[in-house]
Design a protein around this motif. Structure first.
Motif, PDB file in Angstrom:
ATOM      1  N   THR A 163      29.043  42.227  29.493  1.00 46.13           N
ATOM      2  CA  THR A 163      29.012  41.080  28.601  1.00 46.13           C
ATOM      3  C   THR A 163      30.233  40.175  28.714  1.00 46.13           C
ATOM      4  N   GLN A 164      31.395  40.753  28.991  1.00 46.93           N
ATOM      5  CA  GLN A 164      32.624  39.979  29.014  1.00 46.93           C
ATOM      6  C   GLN A 164      33.709  40.747  29.749  1.00 46.93           C
ATOM      7  N   TYR A 165      34.736  40.018  30.201  1.00 49.48           N
ATOM      8  CA  TYR A 165      35.952  40.652  30.685  1.00 49.48           C
ATOM      9  C   TYR A 165      36.675  41.165  29.448  1.00 49.48           C
ATOM     10  N   GLN A 166      37.168  42.390  29.494  1.00 47.54           N
ATOM     11  CA  GLN A 166      37.834  42.928  28.310  1.00 47.54           C
ATOM     12  C   GLN A 166      39.309  42.553  28.326  1.00 47.54           C
ATOM     13  N   GLY A 167      39.665  41.590  27.508  1.00 48.94           N
ATOM     14  CA  GLY A 167      41.042  41.127  27.468  1.00 48.94           C
ATOM     15  C   GLY A 167      41.244  40.196  26.293  1.00 48.94           C
ATOM     16  N   VAL A 168      42.353  39.476  26.305  1.00 48.62           N
ATOM     17  CA  VAL A 168      42.699  38.576  25.210  1.00 48.62           C
ATOM     18  C   VAL A 168      42.314  37.139  25.578  1.00 48.62           C
ATOM     19  N   LEU A 169      41.476  36.534  24.790  1.00 46.63           N
ATOM     20  CA  LEU A 169      41.001  35.151  24.874  1.00 46.63           C
ATOM     21  C   LEU A 169      40.149  34.845  26.099  1.00 46.63           C
ATOM     22  N   PHE A 170      40.704  35.015  27.323  1.00 43.21           N
ATOM     23  CA  PHE A 170      39.875  34.827  28.519  1.00 43.21           C
ATOM     24  C   PHE A 170      40.394  35.759  29.596  1.00 43.21           C
ATOM     25  N   GLY A 171      39.591  35.929  30.649  1.00 43.93           N
ATOM     26  CA  GLY A 171      39.984  36.819  31.736  1.00 43.93           C
ATOM     27  C   GLY A 171      40.340  36.030  32.981  1.00 43.93           C
ATOM     28  N   LEU A 172      41.362  36.502  33.689  1.00 42.28           N
ATOM     29  CA  LEU A 172      41.769  35.899  34.961  1.00 42.28           C
ATOM     30  C   LEU A 172      41.734  36.987  36.017  1.00 42.28           C
ATOM     31  N   TYR A 173      41.015  36.741  37.105  1.00 45.30           N
ATOM     32  CA  TYR A 173      41.052  37.672  38.237  1.00 45.30           C
ATOM     33  C   TYR A 173      40.707  36.885  39.489  1.00 45.30           C
ATOM     34  N   SER A 174      40.457  37.539  40.577  1.00 44.29           N
ATOM     35  CA  SER A 174      40.021  36.807  41.762  1.00 44.29           C
ATOM     36  C   SER A 174      38.729  37.428  42.261  1.00 44.29           C
ATOM     37  N   ALA A 175      37.925  36.623  42.934  1.00 44.33           N
ATOM     38  CA  ALA A 175      36.603  37.073  43.367  1.00 44.33           C
ATOM     39  C   ALA A 175      36.189  36.269  44.587  1.00 44.33           C
ATOM     40  N   PRO A 176      35.319  36.853  45.426  1.00 42.06           N
ATOM     41  CA  PRO A 176      34.868  36.099  46.597  1.00 42.06           C
ATOM     42  C   PRO A 176      34.124  34.823  46.198  1.00 42.06           C
ATOM     43  N   ASN A 177      34.300  33.806  47.013  1.00 41.10           N
ATOM     44  CA  ASN A 177      33.579  32.543  46.843  1.00 41.10           C
ATOM     45  C   ASN A 177      32.080  32.800  47.036  1.00 41.10           C
ATOM     46  N   PHE A 178      31.262  32.331  46.107  1.00 39.57           N
ATOM     47  CA  PHE A 178      29.814  32.553  46.235  1.00 39.57           C
ATOM     48  C   PHE A 178      29.256  31.960  47.530  1.00 39.57           C
ATOM     49  N   GLY A 179      29.784  30.803  47.918  1.00 44.97           N
ATOM     50  CA  GLY A 179      29.232  30.126  49.093  1.00 44.97           C
ATOM     51  C   GLY A 179      29.774  30.678  50.399  1.00 44.97           C
ATOM     52  N   ASP A 180      30.969  31.274  50.356  1.00 44.21           N
ATOM     53  CA  ASP A 180      31.591  31.800  51.569  1.00 44.21           C
ATOM     54  C   ASP A 180      32.419  33.022  51.176  1.00 44.21           C
ATOM     55  N   ALA A 181      31.754  34.179  51.195  1.00 46.06           N
ATOM     56  CA  ALA A 181      32.360  35.402  50.648  1.00 46.06           C
ATOM     57  C   ALA A 181      33.566  35.888  51.445  1.00 46.06           C
ATOM     58  N   ARG A 182      33.831  35.248  52.593  1.00 47.56           N
ATOM     59  CA  ARG A 182      35.000  35.678  53.372  1.00 47.56           C
ATOM     60  C   ARG A 182      36.296  35.302  52.666  1.00 47.56           C
ATOM     61  N   VAL A 183      36.202  34.316  51.748  1.00 47.28           N
ATOM     62  CA  VAL A 183      37.397  33.805  51.091  1.00 47.28           C
ATOM     63  C   VAL A 183      37.371  34.168  49.604  1.00 47.28           C
ATOM     64  N   THR A 184      38.527  34.509  49.073  1.00 43.82           N
ATOM     65  CA  THR A 184      38.635  34.899  47.662  1.00 43.82           C
ATOM     66  C   THR A 184      39.199  33.740  46.833  1.00 43.82           C
ATOM     67  N   LEU A 185      38.617  33.545  45.650  1.00 48.09           N
ATOM     68  CA  LEU A 185      39.043  32.470  44.740  1.00 48.09           C
ATOM     69  C   LEU A 185      39.574  33.062  43.435  1.00 48.09           C
ATOM     70  N   VAL A 186      40.348  32.272  42.723  1.00 44.25           N
ATOM     71  CA  VAL A 186      40.745  32.637  41.360  1.00 44.25           C
ATOM     72  C   VAL A 186      39.530  32.469  40.450  1.00 44.25           C
ATOM     73  N   ALA A 187      39.287  33.443  39.580  1.00 44.41           N
ATOM     74  CA  ALA A 187      38.136  33.372  38.682  1.00 44.41           C
ATOM     75  C   ALA A 187      38.598  33.403  37.224  1.00 44.41           C
TER      76      ALA A 187
END
Ligand SMILES: [Zn+2]
Length: 694
Positions: A163-187
């Motif tokens: 349902t949600q990232y478990q944290g305070v107010l919002f979550g910050l992490y990195s994840a592969p780009n949906f269009g080009d999974a070879r590259v990781t983006l800030v999420a």
């Protein structure tokens, strides 16, 4: 970091982080459970309720322990693994000539187990952070304060709820780009709700209202523990609940979050800024050391619009209360007894139904695994995972992949072009077994033998920095999202990998001494489950390279959806003990993987038996047929039950069906099961409208 809402686990709760039962003896490992055909209850008819037939005796012999929210084969193995982790940690803590890794994990464990020192420190380790929050006089300070909080709280792992990232107010992490999974983006993701999901704030049935009343009291108690007066704490609790409710209303629904296209919102910094004009993302990113990027992934844009409204509408006083409460709430398990007790009382007792907290040694082992997992895991893996098991696992994985290739070829509902792309995707899948080839280096984390809270906070900082540092870089398909002792498995569509930590490769899941039928029914089903995820309603939207790309013809996609609808309807069902209805749209991916997993494992067993001149009807030394052994070993994995509180939370917030449906709904779709146990049309375990995707 993987994109956690897309990660598909075998079981949400079944990790080393789960609640566990009390150890039988402080020093000995509990015994491992092995498959036994004697476990069936012969007074019952397998064709009327296979789950009860296979599991009733087991459940009578294994009631839910007082410090646990559920019983089951998974939680039992979790307890075994935590005990094994503890043994390696205690060896490390006692070592007279420790290696640097042993020194680090040994000191960490020693600092946690020293409860007297933790109690003596009280709230003081957290006080500097609370003082910083208390200095919030202007909302322009929010980015800096949020960064400070986010750098201290342990980042959520893969086992967090959908349902949600478990944290305070919002979550910050990195994840592969949906269009080009070879590259990781800030999420950036929705977060900040202390209850498990938005439904807990929005639903207006009596039970939901009751839980909100209890939660309000919990917030007030936590604030009182920080030194607020009773009256102030009660007033602040109202503001906190109101703010969390506003976040819940702005949050994306858990079913909508299952569709990757709803999450694929790439934005420039200017566009992110436009969502929340009152929160300076440049300041926040600078404080978090997020590298500049042309694109950021905003999973739930409406949620951030809701954050903007809250910044505009809520007073500084309310913001201080919200940040103080949630920060203490997340750090409570690492503080002194009153904080630990209050945290357990609400989340353990009231929300999950457990009666007792786990012993401290177990919580310390779990924390060490969560904070320094690949350091802790090295000694664990060396001691408890025989390397030859990896070869047998790989053979089974290959046999199950072959079964899916055959299944794709045989699918009358797919066109040749789509089949070719499905084969290509399956062939490109990377299979990861037990533990990483290269261990993570934690040498930069300062661990002190007399500073538990500091060790947790510094480990958290290391992990969040590590995740952020991946932004803009190549996605690493070899990275693990689970630690070696974890009793779980996962598929990740963006790296196109299936992953089986060493923790799950123990009896009764994987048993080197057992016949193929038993291993295929147990761990084979888990392998089949994860492999099927690559081709379920979510996984099928990703191609061989992990990119979100539609490789289906419209007619093939329509055929898929018709089959998927059968599963959705079958699992949209009342769950009486939970007091809520299961939503088949939420659980469709897991249910498809359960059904596909058993099919593929059975097909792989058939291929294996054929090469040995046998078939499913062949008798085995225990007097059962190969097929009967297979289905009983499968059901055996799901023996166990939930306390009603835990069942309710599970049904509302996550995609895994409850145990008995994971057994009965699957076998009732399979003619092979009916044949194996002599069931006939009209009996409960023979569905007239049997569903089949894979
Ligand atoms: Zn799954």
């Amino acid at each position: 970091m993987r994109l956690p809402t897309l990660i598909t686990l075998i079981a949400l709760y079944a990790t080393v982080f789960a609640q566990g039962s009390r150890a039988e003896s402080p020093d000995a490992l509990p015994s491992l459970q092995h498959f036994s055909p004697d476990q069936v209850d012969k007074s019952l008819d397998p064709c009327s309720d296979f789950f009860q037939y296979a599991c009733r005796k087991w459940m009578k012999a294994n009631p839910i322990p007082p410090d646990q929210a559920r019983s089951g084969t998974f939680p039992k193995l979790v307890v075994w693994n935590i005990s094994a982790v503890r043994s390696t940690l205690e060896d490390a803590a006692r070592a007279s000539n420790p290696t640097p890794v042993e020194k680090q994990v040994g000191d960490y464990y020693a600092s946690c187990i020293d409860e007297a020192a933790v109690n003596k420190a009280g709230i003081s380790p957290l006080q500097p952070e609370l003082d910083r929050i208390a200095r919030l006089e202007n909302k322009s300070q929010l980015p800096e304060i949020m960064a400070s909080i986010h750098q201290m709280i342990r980042p959520a792992n893969l086992n967090f709820i959908d349902t949600q990232y478990q944290g305070v107010l919002f979550g910050l992490y990195s994840a592969p780009n949906f269009g080009d999974a070879r590259v990781t983006l800030v999420a950036l993701d929705q977060s900040g709700m202390g209850l498990p999901g938005r439904e807990f704030y929005i639903n207006d049935d009596d039970k939901s209202k009751y839980i909100r009343d209890l939660y309000l009291k919990h917030i007030a108690k936590v604030l009182e523990l920080t030194g607020e007066s009773q009256a102030q704490a009660a007033a602040d609790a109202q503001s906190v609940l109101a703010m969390e409710t506003a976040l819940a209303k702005a949050a994306m629904d858990v079913v909508a979050r299952r569709d990757p296209k709803n999450l694929n919102n790439k934005m420039s910094l200017e566009q992110v800024q436009a969502l929340t004009p009152s929160f300076s993302w440049s300041q926040y990113f600078a404080a978090m050391q997020v590298p500049a990027s042309p694109q950021y992934l905003v999973l739930a844009p409406d949620f951030f619009r809701g954050v903007e409204k809250l910044i505009a509408s809520e007073s500084n006083e309310h913001w201080r209360a919200y940040l103080r409460y949630l920060t203490v709430n997340f750090m409570a398990p690492y503080l002194s007894q009153p904080f630990v007790d209050e945290n357990f009382d609400f989340f353990g007792r009231q929300l999950s139904g457990a009666n007792e907290i786990q012993p401290r040694w177990r919580r310390c082992s779990v924390n060490a695994d969560a904070d320094l997992g690949e350091a802790v895991g090295q000694a664990y893996a060396a001691k408890y995972f025989p390397p030859e098991n990896k070869e047998r696992m790989l053979q089974m994985v290959r046999a199950i992949e072959t079964a899916l290739h055959q299944d794709i070829d045989a699918a009358s509902w797919m066109s040749p072009g789509t089949k070719e792309l499905a084969h290509a995707k399956l062939s490109a899948q990377v299979d990861k077994i037990a533990y990483p080839d290269h261990w993570r280096d934690y040498s930069s984390v300062v661990v002190k033998r007399d500073d538990f809270f500091g060790n947790v906070a510094r480990s958290a900082r290391f992990e969040i920095d590590r995740r952020i540092a991946k932004a803009g870089k190549s996605t690493d398909r070899q990275e693990w999202g689970m630690t070696p002792p974890t009793v779980n498995a996962y598929e990740d569509p963006q790296t196109n990998t299936i992953n089986f930590p060493a923790g799950i490769l123990q009896p009764p899941f994987f048993d080197a001494k057992e016949i193929d039928a038993v291993n295929y029914g147990a761990i084979g089903m888990v392998i089949g489950h994860e492999t099927t995820h690559g081709f379920d309603d979510q996984g099928r939207k990703f191609d061989a390279n992990g990119n979100l790309k539609d490789w289906w013809t419209p007619a093939d996609a329509a055929n898929y959806e018709e089959r998927d609808k059968c599963i959705q309807d079958e699992y949209t069902q009342d769950v009486p003990e939970a007091g809520v209805k299961q939503n088949g749209k939420l659980s469709a991916g897991e249910d498809t993987a359960d059904n596909g997993g058993v099919h593929l494992a059975l097909a792989a067993l058939q291929n294996t038996l054929k090469s040995q001149g046998k078939d499913l009807d062949t008798s085995t030394p225990d007097g059962l047929t190969e097929a009967q052994n297979f289905f009983l070993a499968f059901a055996n994995l799901w023996c166990g039950e939930n306390r009603p509180e835990a069942a309710r939370t599970a049904v509302i917030t996550q995609g895994h069906s409850l145990n008995r449906y994971r057994v009965n709904n699957v076998v009732a779709n399979m003619p092979e099961f009916a044949h194996a146990f002599g069931c006939h049309a009209g009996q409960p375990m023979v569905h007239a409208n049997a569903c089949r995707v894979w």
